[in-house]
Scaffold this active site. Structure first.
Site, PDB file in Angstrom:
ATOM      1  N   THR A  13       0.844  -1.189   0.000  1.00 43.70           N
ATOM      2  CA  THR A  13       0.000   0.000   0.000  1.00 43.70           C
ATOM      3  C   THR A  13       0.884   1.245   0.000  1.00 43.70           C
ATOM      4  OG1 THR A  13      -0.184   0.200   2.418  1.00 43.70           O
ATOM      5  CG2 THR A  13      -1.753  -1.267   1.311  1.00 43.70           C
ATOM      6  N   ALA A  15       1.945   2.716  -2.611  1.00 46.63           N
ATOM      7  CA  ALA A  15       3.009   2.306  -3.544  1.00 46.63           C
ATOM      8  C   ALA A  15       3.268   3.304  -4.657  1.00 46.63           C
ATOM      9  CB  ALA A  15       2.659   0.951  -4.154  1.00 46.63           C
ATOM     10  N   SER A  16       2.544   4.414  -4.690  1.00 43.79           N
ATOM     11  CA  SER A  16       2.674   5.314  -5.836  1.00 43.79           C
ATOM     12  C   SER A  16       3.890   6.220  -5.757  1.00 43.79           C
ATOM     13  CB  SER A  16       1.409   6.180  -5.972  1.00 43.79           C
ATOM     14  OG  SER A  16       1.219   6.986  -4.819  1.00 43.79           O
ATOM     15  N   SER A  17       4.526   6.323  -4.586  1.00 43.79           N
ATOM     16  CA  SER A  17       5.677   7.217  -4.452  1.00 43.79           C
ATOM     17  C   SER A  17       6.472   6.850  -3.202  1.00 43.79           C
ATOM     18  CB  SER A  17       5.219   8.680  -4.362  1.00 43.79           C
ATOM     19  OG  SER A  17       4.389   8.875  -3.226  1.00 43.79           O
ATOM     20  N   ILE A  19       8.795   5.581  -0.255  1.00 46.96           N
ATOM     21  CA  ILE A  19       9.245   4.261   0.162  1.00 46.96           C
ATOM     22  C   ILE A  19       8.477   3.165  -0.583  1.00 46.96           C
ATOM     23  CG2 ILE A  19       9.380   2.650   2.110  1.00 46.96           C
ATOM     24  CD1 ILE A  19       9.694   5.114   3.943  1.00 46.96           C
ATOM     25  N   TYR A 156       0.063  11.978  14.428  1.00 43.73           N
ATOM     26  CA  TYR A 156       0.877  10.998  13.714  1.00 43.73           C
ATOM     27  C   TYR A 156       1.500  10.003  14.694  1.00 43.73           C
ATOM     28  CZ  TYR A 156       4.592   9.265  10.596  1.00 43.73           C
ATOM     29  OH  TYR A 156       5.433   8.482   9.850  1.00 43.73           O
TER      30      TYR A 156
END
Length: 270
Positions: A13, A15-17, A19, A156
């Site tokens: 998850t 995964a688009s940028s 790490i 966070y």
């Protein structure tokens, strides 16, 4: 390391940028079958196309981890295309930078949904698939803030503490399914998290460009996966902070409080 990943089926998850994309690339180049999940369909397709050029088995599945329908569709698609799942990597995350007293309930709930509730429910849904997998493993990418909460990263930190707690509990529970559960605690990283903050009101300057490159973090994650390393602290800042906090937590409290007071004193007199 290459032979350890040939044919393994990974779902990543976020995964688009950052790490996530580096992890997807490195795993795919080692022969893994990789399912890419993120909200940005365009970025996923671009990444998948670049990896397909190397002849790798890559599947792009646009999905929001906070959506029950998307989580179910994501796992159903992976099962249909890959015939199962061996590794679930919970990497998607968001953050807000600013003091809790000036923040909102909406922001807190949004961060908890992405960083904790989404991954938790994805794990629950994935258990039957993982149970049938080859060396099945859950990898939760948290943060050093999940072991030592920091000022202005309150929401966070809370979400990452929750993810760390769930990981520790599941490590015992998943033993009956022979599913390994790994925890990754990166320090400051040059990822897209800093460029997509839900709130940016903190007064202390953080130089994200001095953080670890995401490619290095991804390599360490794959190393932990290969070795089955239960918990991995990544980065000199994380090692330094967590080591001192382990033995001198009150000192860390005082130093952080002093820094906050100075920042706000400077702001009030500036």
């Amino acid at each position: 390391m290459t032979q350890d990943f040939v044919g393994r089926r990974l779902l990543i998850t976020g995964a688009s940028s950052g790490i996530g994309s580096c992890l997807a690339e490195q795993a795919a180049l080692r022969g893994a079958h990789v399912a890419l999940a993120a909200r940005s369909a365009e970025k996923l397709e671009t990444l998948a196309a670049s990896l397909h050029a190397h002849g790798d088995t890559v599947l792009a599945v646009p999905a929001d981890v906070t959506s029950p329908e998307d989580r179910q569709r994501l796992l159903r698609t992976v099962a249909e295309r890959f015939g199962g799942l061996d590794v679930l990597v919970n990497n998607a995350g968001v953050a807000g930078w600013g003091h809790f007293a000036d923040s909102t309930e909406e922001l807190l709930r949004q961060i908890m949904e992405v960083n904790f509730f989404g991954p938790a429910e994805l794990i629950r849904l994935a258990i039957p698939l993982l149970e049938q997998g080859h060396r099945p493993t859950i990898v939760n990418i948290a943060s050093m803030c999940g072991r030592r909460a920091l000022p202005a990263w309150s929401e966070y930190s809370a979400s990452k503490f929750a993810l760390c707690g769930l990981t520790e509990a599941l490590r015992g529970e998943m033993a009956r399914f022979d599913i390994n559960v790994l925890l990754i605690l990166p320090g400051l990283t040059r990822s897209d998290l800093s460029r997509h903050l839900l709130r940016n009101a903190g007064r202390m300057k953080i130089d994200f460009d001095r953080g670890m490159p995401p490619q290095q973090v991804a390599a360490w994650v794959l190393h932990a996966l290969k070795k089955g390393k239960t918990e991995s602290v990544l980065g000199s800042d994380a090692h330094w902070m967590l080591r001192i906090n382990k033995f001198l937590p009150r000192l860390v409290d005082r130093l952080l409080a002093r820094k906050v007071r100075r920042l706000y004193d400077q702001a009030s007199t500036g």
